[in-house]
Motif scaffolding. Structure first.
Motif, short mmCIF file in Angstrom:
data_model
loop_
_atom_site.label_atom_id
_atom_site.label_comp_id
_atom_site.label_asym_id
_atom_site.label_seq_id
_atom_site.Cartn_x
_atom_site.Cartn_y
_atom_site.Cartn_z
N SER A 56 -39.12 47.76 -13.61
CA SER A 56 -40.45 48.17 -13.13
C SER A 56 -41.22 48.80 -14.29
O SER A 56 -40.61 49.34 -15.21
CB SER A 56 -40.31 49.18 -11.98
OG SER A 56 -39.68 50.36 -12.45
N ASP A 57 -42.54 48.74 -14.23
CA ASP A 57 -43.28 49.28 -15.38
C ASP A 57 -44.45 50.19 -14.98
O ASP A 57 -45.38 50.37 -15.75
CB ASP A 57 -43.76 48.14 -16.29
CG ASP A 57 -44.75 47.24 -15.58
OD1 ASP A 57 -44.97 47.44 -14.36
OD2 ASP A 57 -45.31 46.35 -16.23
N PHE A 58 -44.39 50.76 -13.80
CA PHE A 58 -45.45 51.71 -13.43
C PHE A 58 -45.35 52.96 -14.30
O PHE A 58 -44.30 53.24 -14.88
CB PHE A 58 -45.36 52.05 -11.94
CG PHE A 58 -44.06 52.67 -11.54
CD1 PHE A 58 -43.82 54.02 -11.72
CD2 PHE A 58 -43.03 51.90 -10.99
CE1 PHE A 58 -42.62 54.60 -11.36
CE2 PHE A 58 -41.82 52.47 -10.64
CZ PHE A 58 -41.61 53.82 -10.83
N LYS A 59 -46.45 53.70 -14.37
CA LYS A 59 -46.48 54.89 -15.24
C LYS A 59 -46.41 56.19 -14.43
O LYS A 59 -46.06 57.24 -14.96
CB LYS A 59 -47.79 54.91 -16.04
CG LYS A 59 -47.98 53.68 -16.92
CD LYS A 59 -47.86 54.06 -18.38
CE LYS A 59 -48.26 52.93 -19.31
NZ LYS A 59 -47.07 52.15 -19.74
N ILE A 60 -46.79 56.12 -13.16
CA ILE A 60 -46.75 57.32 -12.31
C ILE A 60 -45.91 57.01 -11.07
O ILE A 60 -46.17 56.02 -10.38
CB ILE A 60 -48.16 57.76 -11.86
CG1 ILE A 60 -49.09 57.93 -13.08
CG2 ILE A 60 -48.09 59.07 -11.07
CD1 ILE A 60 -50.52 58.33 -12.71
N ILE B 43 -51.51 62.57 -13.67
CA ILE B 43 -50.70 62.76 -14.88
C ILE B 43 -49.55 61.74 -14.86
O ILE B 43 -48.92 61.53 -13.83
CB ILE B 43 -50.11 64.20 -14.87
CG1 ILE B 43 -51.21 65.25 -14.72
CG2 ILE B 43 -49.20 64.43 -16.07
CD1 ILE B 43 -51.96 65.59 -15.95
N GLU B 44 -49.28 61.13 -16.01
CA GLU B 44 -48.16 60.19 -16.05
C GLU B 44 -46.83 60.91 -15.88
O GLU B 44 -46.63 62.00 -16.42
CB GLU B 44 -48.17 59.41 -17.38
CG GLU B 44 -49.31 58.42 -17.44
CD GLU B 44 -49.23 57.49 -18.64
OE1 GLU B 44 -48.23 57.54 -19.38
OE2 GLU B 44 -50.18 56.71 -18.83
N THR B 45 -45.92 60.29 -15.14
CA THR B 45 -44.56 60.80 -15.06
C THR B 45 -43.96 60.70 -16.46
O THR B 45 -44.13 59.67 -17.12
CB THR B 45 -43.73 59.93 -14.07
OG1 THR B 45 -44.50 59.74 -12.89
CG2 THR B 45 -42.41 60.58 -13.73
N LEU B 50 -38.63 58.54 -16.20
CA LEU B 50 -38.58 57.18 -15.65
C LEU B 50 -37.51 56.35 -16.36
O LEU B 50 -36.79 55.57 -15.72
CB LEU B 50 -39.95 56.50 -15.78
CG LEU B 50 -41.07 57.11 -14.94
CD1 LEU B 50 -42.40 56.44 -15.26
CD2 LEU B 50 -40.77 57.00 -13.45
N ARG B 54 -34.52 53.71 -15.39
CA ARG B 54 -34.60 52.31 -15.85
C ARG B 54 -33.42 51.95 -16.73
O ARG B 54 -33.02 50.80 -16.81
CB ARG B 54 -35.93 52.10 -16.57
CG ARG B 54 -37.08 52.09 -15.57
CD ARG B 54 -38.45 52.03 -16.23
NE ARG B 54 -39.49 51.99 -15.18
CZ ARG B 54 -40.72 52.44 -15.32
NH1 ARG B 54 -41.11 52.98 -16.47
NH2 ARG B 54 -41.58 52.36 -14.32
N SER B 238 -44.95 65.17 -11.86
CA SER B 238 -45.75 64.06 -11.35
C SER B 238 -44.82 62.95 -10.85
O SER B 238 -44.89 61.81 -11.29
CB SER B 238 -46.71 63.54 -12.43
OG SER B 238 -47.69 62.73 -11.83
#
Lengths: 408, 408
Positions: A56-60, B43-45, B50, B54, B238
């Protein structure tokens, strides 16, 4: 110091987890413990399901919709179509495990003091959710002699009271492995219509049927406004830790009420929704392979059990559980003894005492639940352990065996 | 057709989400909507949080321990140490979001009919959890004139009844942004000891304090057996969609009771526990950067609000919320009007009516909550929209402004 609530006091402890300290002590001594006690499959989670999350490549890591991602719900519509269940995505609410689906149904359909009628033995955690919701679980007893078939309609009618608001089944069943037939579901339908009851149908093991196809409560024609389906990806894709389930119903009033509970807890977990959505795309032979494996295990387990003197185990039609009657005085004591005082060639086994699955006092004392979630080699060794254990268990009793012979 | 439960009927709908259809309609018309209504940060996690998920390489997505992974709980012990909170890992139960921590505390500490006393305005979902648990939320009112400081001890004492079992605060506060001081917490301690009450402390926004350090309820000496901390990774990193929180207490009886509830729902989500564990290793400057950003936003928002004629907004000490008083008749109506009937240069804004955060009828009618979870450019544009909107809102009232002037 303030005291805990009565609800907190009365909340039942997990009947399985209370043996965990004994298992840990056995392992510390160096004994190998075969875990037939819990429904945690040893099957690997499909790679493409885990990869969907890993790639997956979401940022939030945002809240999802309180009912779950719309893309996932739309995908599930196609999943249910395979079973002839016609839905739109707004009739599906993604839950935090099947557990939350059960909790939401109890909360939205039952008030404190209401009764939900369940054939026993039943999944012990229903007791916990009922305690949280202030609901009473009432039971009618299904029998090991019939393989835990649905009790007769008259038995239900005797147990239904003015406070009974719902019938509940798990199909195929945890803990018995029994697969309810279409005819049995028609009996439940008749009861629900006659007494204006909800039918809560926990179908966590839908794909794991070995003696015919699964018939879903969602396919009972004319009962659409009564049926609430509780579902989960936990067992289906060996994804128990994802904590993703679903509540499905065509009853709009129930959906509206449940959405309020869903909004209060904000959203189901985002990562595992990605996993669940990817799982719907698995090729169908995924289930054939898994089912073939479980079928081998079931056949081995049940055959070996029934060859042990004094043991009787009906052949389960689905899921990955079996309940066996053993020549023992007390299943809680016996299961603890297996961990505390027994080993054969450095090995023992952990079983779930069936007492925890009955509400009626005294039932299940000579029964245990076995989950065939370990491989056939381990099942074979575990059954040898069990045979040796029963030979020397100090409180062995032949009552169970005699009852079994008489019943045959 | 069976009816839903009274509990299902009475369950409050989310006061924020009921405006969602109007926002969707506005967007369909092509209007840009600035979302100041919900606590979903933009705000980005952090990437390493993440990436921990991953780059994970387990093969089976298993149930975790019902209290959460031991490695994560041990790591959290070091997290809490930074705030002078001395714990062992068995005093931490990982929950499915902060929501479940609140639910567990209500279930284990309060019985149906018991009261939890909360300063209003308060986080609206407390109402939902209370409805599920059959508990009553009682309130004392904090005032916009004092910036929503803790009401006086006498106010609490007037509101405490024989059914009151707990005081509850959110610190720093959602929805007001108020940061309670050590002195205010000492008042709560005195009350808890005098009336033998639990202190439920929701510290979801612990890191986001702009006027001094956070003082945790866990550091109240002599109140150890009364304090239950509800926590979450949602805002801190976040990571709202992870659904990972924690319940922390030194009261063993409470921990034992809550473990039974935790076992019934099996385990918290596995993926996001990995994320939560990795987050503890973030360098401390992570928070400095985020705080600097929120502080800029707060200053801009509050300054622009207070320059709008008739508007008053106290400067919040923490979290990322502010409550402003507007010259309007009815905040529900006004917020709907903003979405349905207003746009300025193709833009409008979505706010949360403060009525949903008060239990006392009639309060919050001229207040809204603003979450500064959008960037400063967007905040600037949103505040221009608000100023223009208030100029033409047909049911503008000057009462609020006069009251404000009188109070200064």
């Amino acid at each position: 110091m303030p005291t805990i609530s009565k609800r907190g006091e009365q909340m039942p402890a997990s009947p399985i987890r209370k043996l965990v300290p004994y298992a840990e002590a056995a392992k510390k001594k160096g004994t190998k413990v075969f875990h037939l006690n819990i429904g945690q499959p040893d099957i690997e989670t499909p790679k493409q399901v885990l990869d969907a999350v890993r790639h997956s490549d979401f940022k939030i890591l945002e809240y999802s919709h309180s009912a779950g991602n719309e893309s996932y719900r739309r995908k599930l519509v196609t999943y249910y179509e395979r079973f002839g269940i016609e839905l739109n995505h707004e009739q599906i609410i993604i839950t935090t495990g099947g557990s939350e689906a059960i909790m939401f149904a109890f909360m939205a359909c039952l008030d404190a003091g209401d009764e939900v009628l369940v054939p026993e033995p039943f999944y012990a955690n229903y007791n916990g959710f009922a305690a949280e919701a202030g609901v009473t679980v009432t039971t009618i007893t299904s029998s090991i002699e019939t393989g835990f078939a649905l009790p007769a309609m008259e038995e239900f009618e005797k147990a239904i009271t003015p406070r009974t608001k719902a019938l509940m089944i798990c199909n195929p069943n945890n803990p018995t492995g029994y697969l309810y037939s279409r005819e049995e579901l028609e009996v439940l339908k008749e009861l629900c219509l006659k007494y204006n009851l909800y039918l809560f149908s926990d179908e966590a093991y839908r794909e794991f049927c070995y003696i015919g196809d699964h018939f879903s409560a969602m396919n009972l024609v004319g009962l659409e406004q009564h049926v609430i389906l509780m579902d989960t990806i936990s067992k289906r894709y060996s994804a128990c830790g994802g904590r993703i389930g679903a509540l499905v119903t065509k009853n709009q009033e129930v959906l509206d009420a449940i959405m309020k509970f869903a909004q209060a807890r904000l959203s189901p977990p985002s990562f595992a929704q990605i996993a669940g959505e990817a799982a719907v795309d698995l090729p169908l032979n995924y289930f054939w392979e898994i089912k073939a494996e479980y079928l081998n295990r079931r056949d081995l387990l049940v055959n070996m059990l029934n060859k042990i003197p004094g043991v009787f185990c009906p052949n389960p039609g689905g899921a990955f559980y079996a309940i066996a009657r053993l020549p023992i005085d007390n299943s809680d004591k016996f299961c603890q003894w297996l961990l505390e005082s027994f080993e054969y060639e450095g090995k023992t086994l952990m079983l779930a005492p069936a007492t925890g699955f009955y509400a009626s006092p005294g039932l299940g004392l000579n029964e245990v639940r076995l989950a065939y979630v370990i491989n056939t080699d381990d099942i074979r060794q575990a059954m040898i352990c069990l045979e040796k254990a029963l030979e020397i268990y100090p409180d062995r009793t032949e009552v169970a065996m005699e009852a079994m012979i008489a019943s045959r």
